[in-house]
Design a protein around this motif. Sequence first.
Motif, PDB file in Angstrom:
ATOM      1  N   GLY B  25      32.615  36.806   8.285  1.00 28.77           N
ATOM      2  CA  GLY B  25      31.695  37.764   7.675  1.00 28.77           C
ATOM      3  C   GLY B  25      30.618  37.033   6.910  1.00 28.77           C
ATOM      4  N   LEU B  26      29.846  37.795   6.150  1.00 28.19           N
ATOM      5  CA  LEU B  26      28.713  37.198   5.448  1.00 28.19           C
ATOM      6  C   LEU B  26      29.056  36.954   3.979  1.00 28.19           C
ATOM      7  CD1 LEU B  26      25.003  38.067   5.976  1.00 28.19           C
ATOM      8  CD2 LEU B  26      25.849  37.724   3.654  1.00 28.19           C
ATOM      9  N   THR B  27      28.949  35.710   3.576  1.00 31.55           N
ATOM     10  CA  THR B  27      29.171  35.335   2.179  1.00 31.55           C
ATOM     11  C   THR B  27      27.825  35.004   1.551  1.00 31.55           C
ATOM     12  OG1 THR B  27      31.305  34.376   2.758  1.00 31.55           O
ATOM     13  CG2 THR B  27      30.344  33.712   0.645  1.00 31.55           C
ATOM     14  N   ALA B  28      27.521  35.641   0.424  1.00 32.95           N
ATOM     15  CA  ALA B  28      26.265  35.329  -0.255  1.00 32.95           C
ATOM     16  C   ALA B  28      26.490  34.186  -1.233  1.00 32.95           C
ATOM     17  CB  ALA B  28      25.742  36.553  -0.985  1.00 32.95           C
ATOM     18  N   LEU B  29      25.600  33.203  -1.185  1.00 36.68           N
ATOM     19  CA  LEU B  29      25.593  32.151  -2.199  1.00 36.68           C
ATOM     20  C   LEU B  29      24.439  32.536  -3.112  1.00 36.68           C
ATOM     21  CD1 LEU B  29      26.811  29.429  -3.069  1.00 36.68           C
ATOM     22  CD2 LEU B  29      25.197  28.305  -1.566  1.00 36.68           C
ATOM     23  N   PHE B  30      24.823  33.051  -4.273  1.00 32.11           N
ATOM     24  CA  PHE B  30      23.863  33.768  -5.095  1.00 32.11           C
ATOM     25  C   PHE B  30      23.639  33.038  -6.417  1.00 32.11           C
ATOM     26  CE2 PHE B  30      23.275  36.963  -8.479  1.00 32.11           C
ATOM     27  CZ  PHE B  30      22.071  37.489  -8.084  1.00 32.11           C
ATOM     28  N   GLY B  31      22.396  32.938  -6.829  1.00 34.47           N
ATOM     29  CA  GLY B  31      22.123  32.289  -8.106  1.00 34.47           C
ATOM     30  C   GLY B  31      20.638  32.129  -8.311  1.00 34.47           C
ATOM     31  N   PRO B  32      20.232  31.789  -9.518  1.00 32.19           N
ATOM     32  CA  PRO B  32      18.810  31.648  -9.819  1.00 32.19           C
ATOM     33  C   PRO B  32      18.193  30.431  -9.134  1.00 32.19           C
ATOM     34  CG  PRO B  32      20.119  30.939 -11.693  1.00 32.19           C
ATOM     35  CD  PRO B  32      21.083  31.503 -10.692  1.00 32.19           C
ATOM     36  N   SER B  33      16.863  30.377  -9.093  1.00 36.44           N
ATOM     37  CA  SER B  33      16.172  29.216  -8.528  1.00 36.44           C
ATOM     38  C   SER B  33      16.592  27.961  -9.284  1.00 36.44           C
ATOM     39  CB  SER B  33      14.659  29.371  -8.650  1.00 36.44           C
ATOM     40  OG  SER B  33      14.257  30.583  -8.090  1.00 36.44           O
ATOM     41  N   GLY B  34      16.765  26.878  -8.566  1.00 37.03           N
ATOM     42  CA  GLY B  34      17.135  25.630  -9.216  1.00 37.03           C
ATOM     43  C   GLY B  34      18.617  25.493  -9.483  1.00 37.03           C
ATOM     44  N   ALA B  35      19.423  26.447  -8.966  1.00 40.32           N
ATOM     45  CA  ALA B  35      20.868  26.376  -9.190  1.00 40.32           C
ATOM     46  C   ALA B  35      21.533  25.376  -8.263  1.00 40.32           C
ATOM     47  CB  ALA B  35      21.489  27.760  -9.012  1.00 40.32           C
ATOM     48  N   GLY B  36      20.824  24.970  -7.216  1.00 43.92           N
ATOM     49  CA  GLY B  36      21.391  23.996  -6.270  1.00 43.92           C
ATOM     50  C   GLY B  36      21.850  24.637  -4.968  1.00 43.92           C
ATOM     51  N   LYS B  37      21.392  25.864  -4.707  1.00 41.30           N
ATOM     52  CA  LYS B  37      21.851  26.591  -3.517  1.00 41.30           C
ATOM     53  C   LYS B  37      21.441  25.877  -2.224  1.00 41.30           C
ATOM     54  CE  LYS B  37      19.629  30.457  -4.541  1.00 41.30           C
ATOM     55  NZ  LYS B  37      18.907  30.112  -5.794  1.00 41.30           N
ATOM     56  N   THR B  38      20.157  25.511  -2.140  1.00 42.82           N
ATOM     57  CA  THR B  38      19.682  24.866  -0.917  1.00 42.82           C
ATOM     58  C   THR B  38      20.350  23.507  -0.720  1.00 42.82           C
ATOM     59  OG1 THR B  38      17.580  26.021  -1.052  1.00 42.82           O
ATOM     60  CG2 THR B  38      17.617  24.041   0.287  1.00 42.82           C
ATOM     61  N   SER B  39      20.605  22.795  -1.819  1.00 43.30           N
ATOM     62  CA  SER B  39      21.279  21.494  -1.703  1.00 43.30           C
ATOM     63  C   SER B  39      22.668  21.664  -1.105  1.00 43.30           C
ATOM     64  CB  SER B  39      21.389  20.829  -3.088  1.00 43.30           C
ATOM     65  OG  SER B  39      20.105  20.585  -3.602  1.00 43.30           O
ATOM     66  N   VAL B  40      23.365  22.742  -1.474  1.00 43.04           N
ATOM     67  CA  VAL B  40      24.698  23.001  -0.905  1.00 43.04           C
ATOM     68  C   VAL B  40      24.576  23.198   0.610  1.00 43.04           C
ATOM     69  CG1 VAL B  40      26.632  24.620  -0.845  1.00 43.04           C
ATOM     70  CG2 VAL B  40      25.640  23.948  -3.045  1.00 43.04           C
ATOM     71  N   LEU B  41      23.586  24.007   1.024  1.00 39.35           N
ATOM     72  CA  LEU B  41      23.388  24.224   2.467  1.00 39.35           C
ATOM     73  C   LEU B  41      23.065  22.910   3.164  1.00 39.35           C
ATOM     74  CD1 LEU B  41      21.438  27.555   3.068  1.00 39.35           C
ATOM     75  CD2 LEU B  41      23.854  27.156   2.643  1.00 39.35           C
ATOM     76  N   ASN B  42      22.188  22.107   2.554  1.00 40.13           N
ATOM     77  CA  ASN B  42      21.805  20.831   3.169  1.00 40.13           C
ATOM     78  C   ASN B  42      23.008  19.909   3.343  1.00 40.13           C
ATOM     79  OD1 ASN B  42      19.145  21.523   3.490  1.00 40.13           O
ATOM     80  ND2 ASN B  42      18.455  20.530   1.600  1.00 40.13           N
ATOM     81  N   MET B  43      23.936  19.954   2.376  1.00 38.81           N
ATOM     82  CA  MET B  43      25.128  19.109   2.487  1.00 38.81           C
ATOM     83  C   MET B  43      26.043  19.613   3.600  1.00 38.81           C
ATOM     84  SD  MET B  43      25.972  17.840  -1.382  1.00 38.81           S
ATOM     85  CE  MET B  43      25.709  19.333  -2.309  1.00 38.81           C
ATOM     86  N   ILE B  44      26.139  20.933   3.749  1.00 36.46           N
ATOM     87  CA  ILE B  44      26.987  21.482   4.822  1.00 36.46           C
ATOM     88  C   ILE B  44      26.374  21.161   6.190  1.00 36.46           C
ATOM     89  CG2 ILE B  44      27.951  23.594   5.822  1.00 36.46           C
ATOM     90  CD1 ILE B  44      27.944  24.778   2.970  1.00 36.46           C
ATOM     91  N   ALA B  45      25.039  21.207   6.260  1.00 36.28           N
ATOM     92  CA  ALA B  45      24.359  20.944   7.536  1.00 36.28           C
ATOM     93  C   ALA B  45      24.330  19.455   7.875  1.00 36.28           C
ATOM     94  CB  ALA B  45      22.937  21.485   7.487  1.00 36.28           C
ATOM     95  N   GLY B  46      24.600  18.592   6.885  1.00 40.02           N
ATOM     96  CA  GLY B  46      24.576  17.156   7.145  1.00 40.02           C
ATOM     97  C   GLY B  46      23.208  16.532   6.923  1.00 40.02           C
TER      98      GLY B  46
END
Lengths: 229, 213
Positions: B25-46
């Motif tokens: 299903g769909l999990t939201a990674l939710f948080g304010p700008s600068g929380a590190g959300k995109t960095s988490v995605l980048n680490m998962i993507a390699g």
Amino acid sequence: MFDFTPAEWEAVFLSLKVGLWGTLASLPVGFLLAYVLARLEFPLKSLVHGIVYLPLVLPPVVTGFFLLLLFGTRGPIGQFLQNVFGITIAFKWTGAALAAAIMGLPLMVRAMRLSIVAVDRRLETAARTLGAGWWRVLFTITLPLALPGIIAGAVLSFAKSFGEFGATITFVSNIPGETRTLPIAIYSLLQSSGGEDAALRLAGLSVVVSLVAVLGAEFMERRIVAKST
Amino acid sequence: MSFDVDVETRLGDFALAVRFTAAAGLTALFGPSGAGKTSVLNMIAGVLKPARGRIAVDGAVLFDSAQGINLAPNHRRVGYVFQDARLFPHMSVEHNLLYGYRLTAPEARYVQPDQVMALLGLEHLLARKPGALSGGEQQRVAIGRALLASPKLLLMDEPLASLDAARKEEILPYIERLRDEMRLPILYVTHAEGEANRLAGAMVRIAAGRVTA
């Protein structure tokens, strides 16, 4: 305009052959250098940069002299090529092509480097996440997007190779049919009495070839600008 | 179908340490700008290497600092829809869509181009170049392109952030269909609470590089 003598045609075709082979041979080397200079950070990068651009600022006769020292029959690389592969390039048209390639390399690398810098690296990242390995990204994303600059670089290198004089005559001398390219033929004609008319015709031809090359390169550059905006 | 993320890294002065598990299903990674959300995605993507941690999708380990495992992005089978669609400008929509599909082994494919084109309403766009598409269309093509590589996990980084309200409403139903009709887990980054509530079955809240709930 086109009533050239056989000897003049020989010089024209030799110049075309030297320019074409010099450019083709320097394409992979030029792209590698441009890619490294555009993308990688390493110690002594500015030194590599400087060496690549050196033929642009050095007196051509000095470049030709160094080529003679390295690739001549007694030079270390020249002897290696002779002993291992049985190839001699000093005083051969292949030597003229080498001199032309070296002289054209700075122009080629500059145009290619700028176009590689302009490629959006985020597109390469996107391709990686879609399953493309490094080489596939290079050939399906980076190269096609940098293509106008690669073509412009090749055209400039060809124009330079076509008209190279100083390094060529120093390295491979002035041998009719072997190393007497178009500019060297013009020079020879001017040295003999009554050669001015022929020299003028050949000079006109070199203006046409150079102009076509420069206009072609500019057309490609405009395409890059149009693409990136 | 689930994935585990446990990553730590330091980006300049910013320390990031995030750990969560998500199911299908769909999990939201939710948080304010600068929380590190995109960095988490980048680490998962390699695309970004964590200093320490472990990432596993559906039992397959993508990254494990203890075991020295770090798969290249092209071997992870993790789809990524970026905030800016990042379509290849020199290829038609059709070639963009098929880029990853062609690189996926036939036995690993679970969707076909026709299905994806119908799901996202792309049939009439195939011959166009990305430059001739609207922002919403570009984003739909980007989703289709990622999907056609048959990923085991789909990352979506604020795919609606650069669109106006009307365009958002145009895309949201497609994302809902994607969530309901495809069996793959989706990790969806957003800082818009409404979007997260509407789309997500589960929510991971992060702030300042830490999971808060």
